[in-house]
Design a protein around this motif. Structure first.
Motif, PDB file in Angstrom:
ATOM      1  N   ALA A 159       3.263   9.299   6.605  1.00 49.83           N
ATOM      2  CA  ALA A 159       4.632   9.025   6.165  1.00 49.83           C
ATOM      3  C   ALA A 159       4.786   9.348   4.678  1.00 49.83           C
ATOM      4  N   THR A 160       3.768   9.068   3.901  1.00 48.80           N
ATOM      5  CA  THR A 160       3.830   9.354   2.472  1.00 48.80           C
ATOM      6  C   THR A 160       3.862  10.858   2.225  1.00 48.80           C
TER       7      THR A 160
ATOM      8  N   LEU B 252      -3.410  12.280  -2.706  1.00 45.57           N
ATOM      9  CA  LEU B 252      -3.119  11.838  -1.338  1.00 45.57           C
ATOM     10  C   LEU B 252      -4.112  12.477  -0.372  1.00 45.57           C
TER      11      LEU B 252
ATOM     12  N   ARG C 297       0.494   5.606   7.743  1.00 36.80           N
ATOM     13  CA  ARG C 297       1.065   5.370   6.409  1.00 36.80           C
ATOM     14  C   ARG C 297       0.851   6.585   5.503  1.00 36.80           C
ATOM     15  N   VAL C 298      -0.307   7.170   5.612  1.00 35.52           N
ATOM     16  CA  VAL C 298      -0.586   8.358   4.788  1.00 35.52           C
ATOM     17  C   VAL C 298       0.310   9.513   5.241  1.00 35.52           C
TER      18      VAL C 298
ATOM     19  N   GLU D 196       0.840  -1.202   0.000  1.00 32.13           N
ATOM     20  CA  GLU D 196       0.000   0.000   0.000  1.00 32.13           C
ATOM     21  C   GLU D 196       0.872   1.248   0.000  1.00 32.13           C
ATOM     22  N   LEU D 197       1.984   1.208   0.731  1.00 27.81           N
ATOM     23  CA  LEU D 197       2.881   2.366   0.752  1.00 27.81           C
ATOM     24  C   LEU D 197       3.423   2.641  -0.641  1.00 27.81           C
TER      25      LEU D 197
ATOM     26  N   VAL E 190      -7.304  10.409   0.099  1.00 24.55           N
ATOM     27  CA  VAL E 190      -7.271   9.072   0.687  1.00 24.55           C
ATOM     28  C   VAL E 190      -7.943   9.125   2.058  1.00 24.55           C
ATOM     29  N   PRO E 191      -9.018   8.378   2.248  1.00 25.93           N
ATOM     30  CA  PRO E 191      -9.707   8.449   3.539  1.00 25.93           C
ATOM     31  C   PRO E 191      -8.936   7.666   4.602  1.00 25.93           C
ATOM     32  N   ILE E 192      -9.028   8.147   5.808  1.00 29.03           N
ATOM     33  CA  ILE E 192      -8.416   7.389   6.905  1.00 29.03           C
ATOM     34  C   ILE E 192      -9.278   6.157   7.172  1.00 29.03           C
TER      35      ILE E 192
ATOM     36  N   LEU F  15       0.704   4.369  -2.453  1.00 29.96           N
ATOM     37  CA  LEU F  15       0.515   5.743  -1.981  1.00 29.96           C
ATOM     38  C   LEU F  15       1.608   6.662  -2.520  1.00 29.96           C
ATOM     39  N   LEU F  16       2.803   6.106  -2.660  1.00 32.45           N
ATOM     40  CA  LEU F  16       3.926   6.912  -3.132  1.00 32.45           C
ATOM     41  C   LEU F  16       3.693   7.429  -4.553  1.00 32.45           C
TER      42      LEU F  16
ATOM     43  N   GLU G 179      -3.566   5.711   9.016  1.00 31.58           N
ATOM     44  CA  GLU G 179      -3.315   7.152   9.110  1.00 31.58           C
ATOM     45  C   GLU G 179      -1.810   7.410   9.111  1.00 31.58           C
TER      46      GLU G 179
END
Lengths: 732, 215
Positions: B49-50, A53, B46-47, A41-42, A56-58, A45-46, B44
């Protein structure tokens, strides 16, 4: 053919395991506090920019964020690179790389798509949405993939959700959902040109221009032209499938405030092609007027010198449709066919206001208006459709463990239908229903059937984090409409995280497929039979039934998702569908049948190294109609994709597809399609960041093969030929 | 709507569904009382950190604020791992090969128990400092020791009261950035002004002097 596929696959897989052997399946790096799913997933996201970004919902709603690994559904996401790096021209071509999707080509402009068995005809039984707009043609229950395709530069992703998704998406999400999402206008700034040229002269050109009106408002406009070169039918006759499809569109995005956005967009498409109607076995001699199944072809009756044959044997208006010197060999009959123009024009406007409130209520209000005008000249059936839709949806976390989503929508459709007789059929014929003769009986007669339809719908769903390992989603869609009556379509999905590398999920859904307007309201005059008793041609017809309004399906699914490490994903999805009152078209009648479908897909996605990427899948599907095994869908299909980076800017693309054999069903001319293996190879060169040149060879193992056609409309399938194409993309 | 209600509730199924909906609401109420799952907090993180990885990419350092040739620029995190944030950041930096001043950045994590080591590191000159919630480090001290560092943390007060450059907040089910205006205005390290236009993502806090004069 399957042996060849197996041999080639074994070669790739042996390389695959060699790499895995040195790499190790399990996580071996020092960082053990992130699971392989989290690492994957990271990486995803990158790739997002700041704007994406920020979206993106928590806390997400299960079934909405398709790439979330806990999503209890079988999902495949296609991105623009999946189209361009694999030598595909259109978005629909890239569905061939999706396990469970059966994509086939008829003539040059016809693409047929079915998902997980269950069709038997061209009718799509899954819901397709483009930026929130349903694109299913209600009249015939099909999708015009050409007019709904979008330029590659504006495509963000295509989410293919295999399996009934009615509780979230609504009616017609029976075998699945195809959700096409285009990019925000801010993401398509500047200019982009894409040209694709096939060696036979087929051409596609796209131009996209995007700009900024202010710091928070953006726009884009685009145009697209596709020119079809004429191909051949399997017999070698010209396919008469040349023509063009042209499209234009725009989009405007404005940020009205923090977490308050407005979108306004629209498009126009026009297509001009010809289409054929097979007239070979449509004139009969009636040996028993009370039983149409005892009719025999008029030429056969002539060869047997049966009494009181018509004179002339073939009506004068019909004679001009004879293809001299040609027979339909499987029937042993002279070939008759009629080509007519099939113009199609479609336009739409849509607007969307969306926002998030301070107490985390995320909402959107959208509306669209669509005008679609088409004429199936070969059938003499034309219609204009106006459609208006208003849709509100929202979701909100409730407490720490619940996330409610809900919404309501209203749709209004109206049709202006016109049916005329086509020239071959314009001869005196007795209509048994009126007991009068006429020379203007159309093939499809919509008559005085209803032309205005409203539909109200609502849905509610709760995604519940029962624990850190178990997520449950339950909800239902409710619909009340003029076409399908009242129904509710519940769904329950659950996912269980066994450990850091394995997730299991299961689902039950009930879904309805709304029968098309043709299946419900039209009288189909498919043939004429000569009655020797009264020396009249008599109309042979069958009629739709308004009671054929809903096919009801109960879907049971199980899935397993495994990530041994961040670079390898393996998924297994199994399903069983139990469908009641599935509509099958005649002649001699529209019939309702019970259909059971069982199958599954096994897929993998592997970044073997920095220079080698592998992806593939195998699908199996077996259907039974009233207890009998269906043979109109390939039971096994497989696909394998390999991308090798020869240099940083040079990629070698390989694609291998296997499709099992099947029968194209027909009332009188079933056509067997042998299994086939397709190999596509290509080189993609990225000269600089803004130039991409691709050279591809497709179907390299065969000079040509048949895939599909409109049963009982087309005479024979078109050749799907070996093709070489050049694609050039430039951004500036 | 009245038409829909009349048609729908006239059927037994309609009443069944209405009842089921009410039961569902009750179920929601009952099961809302337990603690939030850890996965949400990890997500949260992870977001966040991105975002951090992206912000580093959009920041420019002057030559004076970059390490000498042959030495890697440093990203330092101080404090305890929380919800996988540190692991996520380290993973992202390794995957994206983040460069500062054209040189691959080095990632260093110091636990709270090693504050001395962290301070020594910062004194030698670092480009990014991330202060975890339980960190004992002081923003003012970090600024004095290493004026080249962009200082990240959590919560709006980290920027408003504490004088940090960037912090993360959760608002409207999204991760948002609270940025100090100074991060855009100073010469180095300086964030690209493009980020300021993303109103849905960014809240800009004016400099203390500007805020005082406005008050």
């Amino acid at each position: 053919m399957f042996q060849k596929f197996t041999n080639l696959s074994l070669f790739y897989l042996s390389c695959f395991f060699a790499v895995i052997g040195t790499d190790g399946l399990a996580e071996s790096d020092n960082n053990t506090s992130l699971s392989p799913f989290e690492k994957a997933e990271l990486k995803r996201l990158l790739e997002l920019d700041f704007r994406d970004l920020g979206r993106v919902p928590i806390r997400s709603v299960l079934g909405y964020e398709q790439e979330y690994w806990r999503n209890p559904a079988s999902v495949h996401v296609i991105r623009p690179d999946d189209v361009s790096l694999n030598g595909h021209v259109l978005m629909v071509d890239s569905f061939r790389n999706v396990a469970g999707m059966y994509v086939s080509r008829g003539v040059g402009y016809d693409d047929f798509v079915t998902m997980r068995n269950f069709s038997g005809s061209a009718t799509e039984k899954f819901l397709t949405i483009v930026d929130g707009r349903e694109v299913l043609q209600r009249m015939g229950g099909t999708i015009n993939w050409t007019t709904e395709d979008v330029p590659l530069a504006i495509l963000d992703r295509v989410e293919i959700i295999r399996g009934a998704g009615a509780s979230i998406w609504g009616t017609n999400a029976v075998s699945g959902v195809v959700n096409v999402v285009t990019k925000h206008a801010a993401a398509t700034q500047g200019n982009s040109v894409r040209l694709v040229m096939e060696h036979d002269g087929t051409f596609l050109g796209e131009y996209v221009h995007g700009g900024k009106l202010s710091e928070d408002s953006f726009y884009r406009v685009w145009v697209r032209d596709q020119e079809y070169a004429e191909g051949e039918l399997m017999s070698g006759l010209p396919a008469r499938d040349d023509g063009y499809a042209r499209k234009a569109g725009f989009r405007y995005d404005k940020s009205l405030g923090p977490d308050l956005d407005f979108t306004f967009a629209g498009g126009f498409a026009t297509r001009r092609v010809d289409h054929v109607m097979d007239l070979t076995a449509r004139l009969f001699y009636s040996t028993d007027p009370s039983d149409p199944t005892n009719n025999i072809p008029i030429h056969t009756a002539d060869s047997y010198a049966l009494p009181n044959l018509p004179s002339p044997l073939i009506p004068v208006s019909w004679q001009s449709s004879l293809v001299n010197g040609e027979t339909v060999s499987s029937l042993g009959l002279p070939r008759y066919q009629n080509y007519e123009e099939m113009p199609q024009d479609g336009s739409h406007l849509r607007a969307k206001l969306s926002g998030i409130t301070d107490n985390d209520l995320e909402w959107s209000l959208s509306a669209y208006a669509e005008l679609y005008d088409t004429s199936l000249g070969h059938i003499g059936h034309s219609w204009e459709r106006k459609e208006y839709d208003l849709d509100f949806r929202a979701n909100k976390p409730v407490g720490d463990r619940h996330h409610l989503s809900f919404g309501a929508a209203f749709r209004h459709m109206s049709f202006d239908v016109n049916d005329v007789v086509t020239s071959p059929w314009a001869f005196s014929t007795l209509d048994p229903e009126t007991n009068s003769s006429s020379s203007t009986i159309p093939i499809l007669d919509y008559g005085t059937s209803p032309t205005s339809f409203d539909r109200f719908s609502g849905f509610i769903q709760d995604s519940i984090d029962l624990s850190d390992d178990v997520v449950l989603s339950l909800g239902s869609k409710f619909e009340d409409g003029d076409l399908s009556g009242s129904n509710f379509q519940p769904g329950l999905r659950i996912s269980y995280t066994l450990n850091e590398q394995n997730i299991f999920w299961g689902a039950y859904s009930r879904a309805y497929r709304q029968a098309s307007l043709v299946e419900q309201y039209t009288k189909v005059s498919y043939a004429r039979a000569w009655n020797p008793a009264d020396s009249n041609w008599t109309n042979q017809s069958f009629t739709g039934d308004p009671a054929n309004h809903d096919e009801q399906m109960d879907a049971y699914e199980l899935g397993w998702r495994m990530r041994p490490n961040a670079d390898l994903l393996i998924e297994l999805s199994l399903y069983h569908y139990d469908t009641k009152d599935a509509v099958f078209s005649g002649p001699p009648i529209y019939s309702l049948s019970d259909v059971e479908t069982t199958g599954g897909e096994l897929t993998f996605d592997y970044h073997a190294s920095d220079t080698w990427y592998l992806e593939g899948g195998y699908s199996y599907s077996r259907g039974k109609k009233d207890g009998e095994i269906q043979i109109d869908f390939p039971e096994s299909m497989a696909n394998l994709t390999s991308h090798i980076k020869i240099r940083d800017n040079l990629l070698f693309s390989q694609n291998l597809y296997y499709t099992d054999d099947r029968i194209i069903p027909s009332a009188y001319n079933e056509i067997p399609i042998d299994d086939y293996l397709r190999l596509d190879l290509g080189l993609v060169w990225r000269l600089k960041e803004d130039w991409e040149i691709g050279l591809f060879g497709r179907d390299l193992l065969d000079s040509d093969h048949p895939e599909n056609m409109y049963n009982d409309l087309d005479v024979e399938p078109g050749k799907v030929e070996r093709t070489f194409l050049l694609s050039i993309t430039k951004e500036f | 709507m009245i038409l829909f209600t009349n048609r729908f509730l006239s059927k037994p199924a309609g009443w069944f569904l209405a009842s089921a909906f009410i039961l569902l609401l009750g179920f929601v109420g009952i099961t809302s009382l337990t603690a939030s799952p850890q996965e949400l907090e990890r997500r949260e993180a992870r977001v966040q950190a991105t975002y951090l990885a992206h912000l580093i990419t959009f920041t420019r350092w002057s030559q004076d604020h970059l390490p000498k040739q042959g030495t890697s620029p440093k990203i330092v995190v101080h404090g305890s791992e929380q919800n996988g944030f540190v692991a996520s950041l380290e993973y992202l930096i390794s995957q994206s090969n983040i460069e500062i001043g054209g040189v691959s950045a080095q990632f260093i994590h110091h636990e709270n128990a090693k504050s001395g080591n962290a301070m020594a590191e910062i004194k030698r000159g670092v480009q990014v400092v991330f202060i975890m919630p339980d960190s004992a480090l002081d923003i003012k001290t970090i600024r004095k020791l290493s004026p080249s560092a962009v200082i990240f943390g959590f919560g709006r007060d980290f920027v408003i009261q504490g004088g940090g450059d960037v912090s993360f907040v959760a608002s409207r089910n999204r991760v948002k950035l609270v940025l100090s205006e100074n991060y855009f205005r100073r010469t180095s390290p300086k964030l690209s002004a493009k980020i300021a236009n993303l109103k849905s993502v960014v809240e800009i806090i004016k400099n203390r002097s500007t805020r005082s004069s406005n008050e």
